[in-house]
Design an enzyme around this catalytic site. Structure first.
Site, short mmCIF file in Angstrom:
data_model
loop_
_atom_site.label_atom_id
_atom_site.label_comp_id
_atom_site.label_asym_id
_atom_site.label_seq_id
_atom_site.Cartn_x
_atom_site.Cartn_y
_atom_site.Cartn_z
N ARG A 6 1.00 -1.07 -0.08
CA ARG A 6 0.07 0.07 0.02
C ARG A 6 0.88 1.24 0.04
NH1 ARG A 6 -3.05 -3.19 3.70
NH2 ARG A 6 -2.45 -1.81 5.52
N ASN A 25 -4.93 -18.30 13.41
CA ASN A 25 -4.25 -19.11 14.35
C ASN A 25 -5.08 -19.33 15.70
OD1 ASN A 25 -2.29 -17.25 13.13
ND2 ASN A 25 -0.77 -18.11 14.41
N CYS A 26 -5.58 -17.95 16.08
CA CYS A 26 -6.44 -18.11 17.25
C CYS A 26 -7.68 -18.79 17.04
CB CYS A 26 -6.62 -16.70 17.53
SG CYS A 26 -5.18 -15.61 17.68
N THR A 60 16.39 -4.69 13.79
CA THR A 60 17.22 -5.57 14.45
C THR A 60 18.47 -4.82 14.72
OG1 THR A 60 18.10 -6.83 12.60
CG2 THR A 60 16.18 -7.71 13.52
N ALA A 71 12.42 -7.16 12.52
CA ALA A 71 11.77 -8.42 13.01
C ALA A 71 10.54 -7.88 13.74
CB ALA A 71 12.71 -9.31 14.07
N ASP A 81 5.91 -12.81 17.35
CA ASP A 81 6.02 -13.65 18.64
C ASP A 81 7.66 -13.73 18.99
OD1 ASP A 81 3.38 -13.60 18.66
OD2 ASP A 81 3.10 -15.74 18.35
N TYR A 137 -24.18 4.28 29.03
CA TYR A 137 -25.15 3.53 29.77
C TYR A 137 -26.71 3.63 29.13
CZ TYR A 137 -28.63 2.90 33.37
OH TYR A 137 -29.91 2.43 34.03
N LYS A 148 -23.40 3.76 37.21
CA LYS A 148 -21.97 3.67 37.66
C LYS A 148 -21.47 2.30 37.25
CE LYS A 148 -23.27 6.11 41.75
NZ LYS A 148 -24.13 5.89 43.39
#
Lengths: 560, 560
Positions: free
Chosen positions: A21, A41-42, A272, A279, A282, A425, A433
């Site tokens: 992009r 993955n998740c 790095t 890098a 994870d 709320y 609250k």
């Protein structure tokens, strides 16, 4: 410009798309050792549980789609073997035929991720022992379940993935036991906040074995005999989910600086120690946003953001990654657990002098159907009052409050600032609250000295010799469900009539169900000159932590 | 110390309870003209719709409970008639017998609230015309519905209460029409963001008449003939929900300063112009947190907070109310609408030079069941980049994102700070790039000049004379659902092959379904030297706003 990216999932794929992009002309090569890029993955545990039904749902982008949209040269089943940072060359092996070739780069992005740890214990290579990292892992487990129809499973490791796997194995009709080495599940929670999780899982039929580790996996009558440090458990299937280790062999071999845990050291620009190599994800060391210490915190959100930042900087920008605070959320059946920032253990390790509150607030207006309470723990730094961490266990609306707290932490909020947050709320969504405001109110009471607290772990050591007064201000009905030894009983609404029964000149330790009425009792007694202490989290938390008892539910009508 | 509080609902009840917690010895008298204190105002529509089934659920605290817990001398059906600020005396009438008496005070708190406006139109006093403020109003409407079994209803006024009433009348099986004077429902939304609400309500069977007002209510054949400025509509029941007016006669008559709208002027400590009189809640003028202008914003959360602040200050503290930002949320059947801060109209009125983005993001990972998209609009101040307002329309997860944005505004966030928020991610709850992050990414692209936008209201006036290129980059399937006149069609994934078909040297105006792929198209074309503009919110928003069309749903799989 030619950019080579090693690793095609969260951080790598984000970097590739952003690069395109920003630069239509760049040559962008994405190397992925596996068969899939940018996969979910998740979502993998949910495929095993049948919640996600189509395998295709797990692959967010195919290489062809990625080429069509972004002209990324995606090379799956191409593994980077080595990097020559002098020549700016990556040597790559095609896993289909084993052939190797070289590819040059101007800039290189490493996004190798982290691999599940497989401890070197006897039997780890049994065919019924699995780890879960990618789609092939998922399919192997799924096939095993469909072909072998296991009746029982052991999940080793009670972190997020372990608990998600346990839930999903249950959904697949398999009796599941989690074995966890430490004293509680979900390490970002403190021990006390994990108690509700343990008790809820027990109720859902998932067994939890704590303070115990696997020493060997043996075969016995066709089943696994999982030997523990203390005892054994048999199963047809074992999932090893004891954590992950950064995949940084490649980075190490080409001379990049790694930290003591093997993670790649990067600066805020995701550079790095080699100026042409970035890098992300994870595999990198990050700054803990709260403690400012170096940390390794594998999470999808940070990985994606880091990929974008690396791309920005490669294209001449100056984007900075300001640290990871460890915001995370976990669904456990209908329960939700969420955390951000430091817990007591990590705050102590960072040498932070902190204080804490426990509150128990309704997810939305209690008069509107479906409200449940949530248990909220806040930590803040004494002195500065800076909010440093939060943990919430409950049902609906937990993720919302945690995101609010995570946002507050990002802006350097004081715990007392939570009072002023003006959250949305209406009865189906919250309370006038909000639980976040309530936690702020209580913290402000602590900070200003209006509320002095004692904690569940103090209860056992309180003197029972008459030198202090121990007072339970719950209703008779609540008292009937169980009480703490040595606590006299005067319901809060009768306290003023019975105040003469409380010895003068001695500290009073007060508890109710969740901590709200006992606070009111403390205020009343303070008005009569007593020095009062309130049991934070109340009998409910005390009972859950010390008795492993789910007390009695999250709906709480009497404690308003 | 003796404190008299006038008004026993949100602000007054909060103040009373806090006062007692701070001062066990104070004499606290709570005067309430009606029969109920601390009732569930915001729940009233849901009782009428049968969502809340028990009347008792609407009364959060009885006077007896309030006395037992807090020793508050609650006097219901006691109306304050006048205040003598010199003598420190309130004159009170008991509505049971009409007798009057005087009560002295050291400090007085006014929490009179606001009353529904009943416009002086012919027929307003018809027995089938109602307003909704309190429990008796609710019971009257409920009784009317059960006894008369109305088939149809008109709700006059399309604010939050009007729309909630319309939903609940529908739940009660009544054909409902909302009549709104302005060009859109829910004033805190801009016209464009309200379009999805209009289209959704139509689908749910609620009729909406805009740009029209009621001029008279007549009886015709036993039904109401509701005459409008333009046309008429018949109904069996009419709810007047055109807004509220501060109830400040008492304040005015005792000489307190009111603003032009009749609201009580207070300082940050909630002190009126009389040092011994505080005022809180819907009757007071507040500072708009974003614009810093004076405002009247009746909301339950602020009222509760203000009550607490008044109590703190009466007891020697120094608590400050820092302003109201107008965070609000509304359930409409399964839809959720939420707002905070300024919209375009109020930002313009405040003289703020702002920019804006529209994004359309999934409530959670699209591969996990049940995800829906939400439409997010952000406003920020040019120059400072300060986030000044947000509007979201969608389904699950809207309230969460709005609370995050409300929190960000509270901490003075720049719109670009939203990129860095680390929110909790797991597939059932969100995405690795949360809708809030996504909105931040797009805003950053705008701010940095990577993305130039045009808007739905610009489309009609774009030249169709060949001086500019109009380009639709959606898929063929999407194009088949409808297109905008004059836009040529090249799907984004074919754009590079067809770039030669796009005239050089002319600006290109690009749209896709929601604005994401057209952004990518703009970036591609920029790489080829084109000057590109992206239709913010895409065809989806354009179609919804200009054609009153629900397009085609909130689930969006093709636009990823």
């Amino acid at each position: 410009m030619k950019v080579v990216i090693i690793g095609g999932v969260a951080g790598g794929a984000s970097a590739a798309a952003r690069l395109r992009r920003l630069d239509e002309q760049a040559e962008i090569i994405l190397l992925e050792r596996g068969e899939y890029i940018s996969f979910a993955n998740c979502g993998l545990p949910y495929y095993i549980g049948g919640v996600i039904k189509e395998k295709s749902a797990l692959t967010l982008q195919t290489p062809q789609q990625f080429y069509n949209r972004f002209r990324i040269d995606v090379r799956i089943k191409n593994e980077a073997l080595s990097i020559d940072p002098i020549r700016h060359i990556v040597t790559i092996r095609r896993s289909d035929d084993g052939s190797t070739y070289e590819e040059s780069y101007d800039k290189l992005i490493l996004s190798p991720g982290a691999a599940p740890i497989r401890p070197a214990i006897p039997g780890i290579d049994d065919e019924a022992v699995f780890t879960l990292r990618n789609i092939p892992d998922t399919m192997k487990i799924d096939t095993f379940i469909h072909e072998r129809e296991p009746k029982s499973a052991v999940v080793v490791g009670g972190g997020y993935i372990g608990v998600e796997m346990a839930e999903n194995l249950s959904h697949a009709g398999i009796d599941t036991t989690i074995v966890e080495l430490s004293d509680h599940l979900i390490a970002p929670l403190d021990f006390d906040m994990a108690a509700d999780v343990h008790n809820y899982l027990a109720q859902k039929g998932v067994s939890v074995i704590l303070n115990n580790g696997v020493t060997a996996i043996e075969r016995e009558n066709g089943r696994l005999n999982v030997k523990l440090q203390n005892g054994a458990v048999s199963a047809d299937l074992l999932i090893m989910a004891v954590g992950v280790r950064p995949e940084t062999t490649l980075a190490k071999e080409c001379g990049l600086l790694l930290n003591a845990r093997g993670a790649i050291v990067v600066n805020e620009r995701m550079e790095t120690t080699n100026p042409d190599i970035y890098a992300v994800g994870d595999a990198v060391e990050v700054t803990d946003f709260v403690s400012k210490n170096a940390a390794v915190i594998p999470l999808a959100g940070p990985a994606n953001k880091q990929g974008r930042i690396a791309a920005d900087n490669i294209c001449g920008g100056d984007s900075r990654y300001t640290g990871t605070q460890g915001s995370a959320v976990l669904k456990i059946f209908d329960m939700t657990v969420a955390t951000t920032g430091l817990n007591e253990k990590s705050a102590s390790a960072a040498g932070i002098d902190y204080d804490k509150t426990y509150t128990f607030s309704a997810s939305h207006a209690s008069y509107y159907p479906g409200a449940n309470n949530m248990s909220v723990k806040l930590l803040w730094e004494k002195g500065t009052l800076k909010l440093i961490g939060a943990q919430i266990v409950g049902f609906d609306g937990v993720d919302k409050r945690m995101d609010v707290l995570a946002t507050a932490i990002r802006f350097g909020a004081k715990v007392t600032d939570l009072i002023e947050l003006e959250l949305c709320y209406a009865p189906p969504f919250g309370s006038a609250k909000d639980p976040v405001n309530m936690a702020g109110f209580v913290a402000e009471n602590v900070v200003s000295g209006k509320l002095k607290q004692f904690f569940w772990h103090d209860v056992a050591s309180l003197p029972r010799d008459g030198s202090v007064t121990l007072l339970d201000v719950r209703t008779d009905t609540e008292r009937g469900r169980g009480s703490i030894d040595g606590f006299m009983h005067i319901p809060v609404d009768s306290l003023r009539e019975h105040v003469s029964e409380i010895p003068k000149g001695k500290p009073v330790y007060v508890h109710c169900h969740s901590g709200l009425r006992s606070y009111i009792a403390c205020r009343i007694l303070s008005g009569y000159g007593y020095d009062c202490y309130n049991l934070a989290g109340g009998w409910r938390l005390y009972e859950a932590v010390t008795k492993n008892r789910r007390v009695p539910e999250y709906r709480c009508t009497e404690c308003k």
